[in-house]
Design an enzyme around this catalytic site. Structure first.
Site, short mmCIF file in Angstrom:
data_model
loop_
_atom_site.label_atom_id
_atom_site.label_comp_id
_atom_site.label_asym_id
_atom_site.label_seq_id
_atom_site.Cartn_x
_atom_site.Cartn_y
_atom_site.Cartn_z
N GLN A 161 -16.66 -39.80 -41.26
CA GLN A 161 -17.47 -39.32 -42.38
C GLN A 161 -16.62 -39.10 -43.61
O GLN A 161 -15.39 -39.13 -43.56
CB GLN A 161 -18.16 -38.00 -41.99
CG GLN A 161 -17.19 -36.92 -41.55
CD GLN A 161 -17.89 -35.73 -40.93
OE1 GLN A 161 -17.82 -34.61 -41.45
NE2 GLN A 161 -18.56 -35.95 -39.79
N HIS A 191 -16.93 -36.69 -47.50
CA HIS A 191 -17.68 -35.74 -48.34
C HIS A 191 -17.58 -36.15 -49.80
O HIS A 191 -16.64 -36.85 -50.19
CB HIS A 191 -17.16 -34.32 -48.13
CG HIS A 191 -17.15 -33.89 -46.70
ND1 HIS A 191 -18.28 -33.89 -45.92
CD2 HIS A 191 -16.14 -33.48 -45.88
CE1 HIS A 191 -17.97 -33.49 -44.69
NE2 HIS A 191 -16.69 -33.24 -44.65
N GLU A 217 -11.77 -29.48 -47.28
CA GLU A 217 -11.66 -28.62 -46.11
C GLU A 217 -10.28 -28.70 -45.49
O GLU A 217 -9.51 -29.62 -45.75
CB GLU A 217 -12.71 -29.04 -45.07
CG GLU A 217 -12.54 -30.47 -44.58
CD GLU A 217 -13.77 -30.97 -43.84
OE1 GLU A 217 -14.49 -30.17 -43.23
OE2 GLU A 217 -14.01 -32.20 -43.88
N HIS A 249 -12.68 -39.31 -42.59
CA HIS A 249 -12.05 -38.53 -41.54
C HIS A 249 -13.00 -38.31 -40.36
O HIS A 249 -14.21 -38.52 -40.47
CB HIS A 249 -11.59 -37.17 -42.07
CG HIS A 249 -12.71 -36.30 -42.54
ND1 HIS A 249 -13.32 -36.44 -43.76
CD2 HIS A 249 -13.37 -35.26 -41.93
CE1 HIS A 249 -14.29 -35.54 -43.90
NE2 HIS A 249 -14.34 -34.81 -42.79
N ARG A 302 -22.11 -39.96 -43.23
CA ARG A 302 -21.57 -40.60 -42.02
C ARG A 302 -21.42 -42.11 -42.25
O ARG A 302 -22.34 -42.76 -42.77
CB ARG A 302 -22.50 -40.39 -40.83
CG ARG A 302 -22.76 -38.95 -40.45
CD ARG A 302 -23.48 -38.90 -39.09
NE ARG A 302 -24.00 -37.57 -38.82
CZ ARG A 302 -25.29 -37.24 -38.89
NH1 ARG A 302 -26.19 -38.16 -39.21
NH2 ARG A 302 -25.68 -36.02 -38.63
#
Length: 346
Positions: free
Chosen positions: A116, A118, A135, A196, A216
């Site tokens: 996926q 972001h 993250e 990642h 995804r």
């Protein structure tokens, strides 16, 4: 509600999320998980303040953590911030319509998470419904031989990736991913735009910006879950500095302060993470001049707040220390470890 000066270290009720890739590894942190032995709990949202979530991530509804201890028990965090914003966030963050600026989780990857990405800053700026998500993963525990997938291998092009995704097989996609072996204590920073996946057999503490927008690109042969290939391609950084380890945001800088060993793990534009280790039978006065989130990984931390009230956080607990507390007394009767998450100074 208590007076601002009476705010204290706050514990929250975890919010559990069933995921097809989840397991029961959070029980290793002393958790009593919902469901039976076959219920796949993939995420525990420890501290969250989101007005909306994505349908494929958080389920589509709002999610607000609820205080679990003391006089404020039962109070959702958004109400707490609305009534005591300066005391919870500090004056520099309590502007406009503030929300808590981090999302804190545990993730249990019994199976591989989807590959996926972001939203990148550029994509988020052009799509108001998408939100930036950078993250960090701290590896709490993992199976021998476990890996994470961290970025595309150097030189992989959009054309190569599209061809692999069209084939939609492990043999086509996995060779393009940078597989990184992990062990407990490792910490990896994954900025928005990094392709990642969390690999099977890894339990992590996750610190991230407050978003659950996820695109995804590959789901390991699972069916029935939406892929977002065009959106992901629009976000992926094909020249991603996060594929190097350690990258510019990852650090391993230990220093001793008073009775605690501080090891800085991540220092990025959105948050900083330190691992704190203390020996048994210690007590120290701890200044709190900005919000701090502690994730207790081992042992037990005791607090005495400025009003003289005591509280305790055990292994698996997540604590918010409001800056209105000014200074708390921290005690540990046994060797204790926690992650300390703070916001960069402005």
């Amino acid at each position: 509600m208590p007076e601002t000066s009476m705010l204290y270290p706050l514990l929250f009720d975890p919010i559990y999320k069933e995921k097809v890739w989840g397991g029961r590894a959070l029980m290793r942190l002393g958790r009593e998980l919902p469901g039976d032995a076959d219920t796949p709990i993939g995420e525990s949202w420890e501290l969250v303040d989101l007005a909306t979530t994505s349908a494929s991530g958080g389920g589509g509804a709002a999610e607000h953590s609820v205080v679990a201890n003391g006089p404020l028990a039962g109070t959702p965090i958004h109400r707490l911030i609305a009534e005591h914003g300066d005391a919870i966030l500090g004056k520099s963050l309590n502007r406009g319509a503030p929300t808590f600026p981090l999302l804190i989780k545990y993730l249990d990857a019994h199976d591989n998470l989807s590959v996926q990405v972001h939203p990148s800053p550029e994509y988020a700026a052009a799509h108001p419904e998408a939100h930036l998500k950078s993250e960090a993963w701290y590896v709490v525990d993992c199976e021998p031989g476990a890996v994470i997938y961290k970025g595309l291998k150097p030189g992989v092009t959009e054309t190569q990736l599209r061809a692999a995704l069209k084939a939609n097989t492990d043999d086509a996609v996995v060779p393009l991913l940078n597989a990184v072996p992990v062990k407990p204590g490792d910490c990896h920073y994954l900025p928005s735009g990094t392709c990642h996946a969390l690999g099977a057999g890894v339990l992590v503490a996750e610190v991230q910006t407050p978003s659950d927008t996820t695109f995804r690109v590959y789901d390991w042969g699972r069916t029935g879950r939406e892929l977002h290939i065009e959106q992901a391609i629009g976000c992926i950084n094909f020249d991603d500095p996060a594929t190097d380890w350690p990258n510019a945001w990852e650090q391993h800088a230990p220093r001793t302060v008073d009775i605690a060993l501080h090891t800085r793990l991540v220092a990025c534009p959105f948050f900083e993470i330190e691992r704190i280790d203390v020996k048994a039978d210690v007590q120290t006065s701890w200044p709190v001049d900005r919000p701090e989130v502690w994730m207790v990984l081992r042992g037990e931390v005791g607090f005495v707040d400025p009003a003289g009230q005591t509280s305790r956080a055990h292994q698996g607990h997540t604590v918010l220390l409001p800056p209105a507390g000014h200074r708390v007394v921290v005690t540990a009767a046994e060797p204790t470890r926690w992650l300390r998450v703070t916001l960069p100074r402005t």
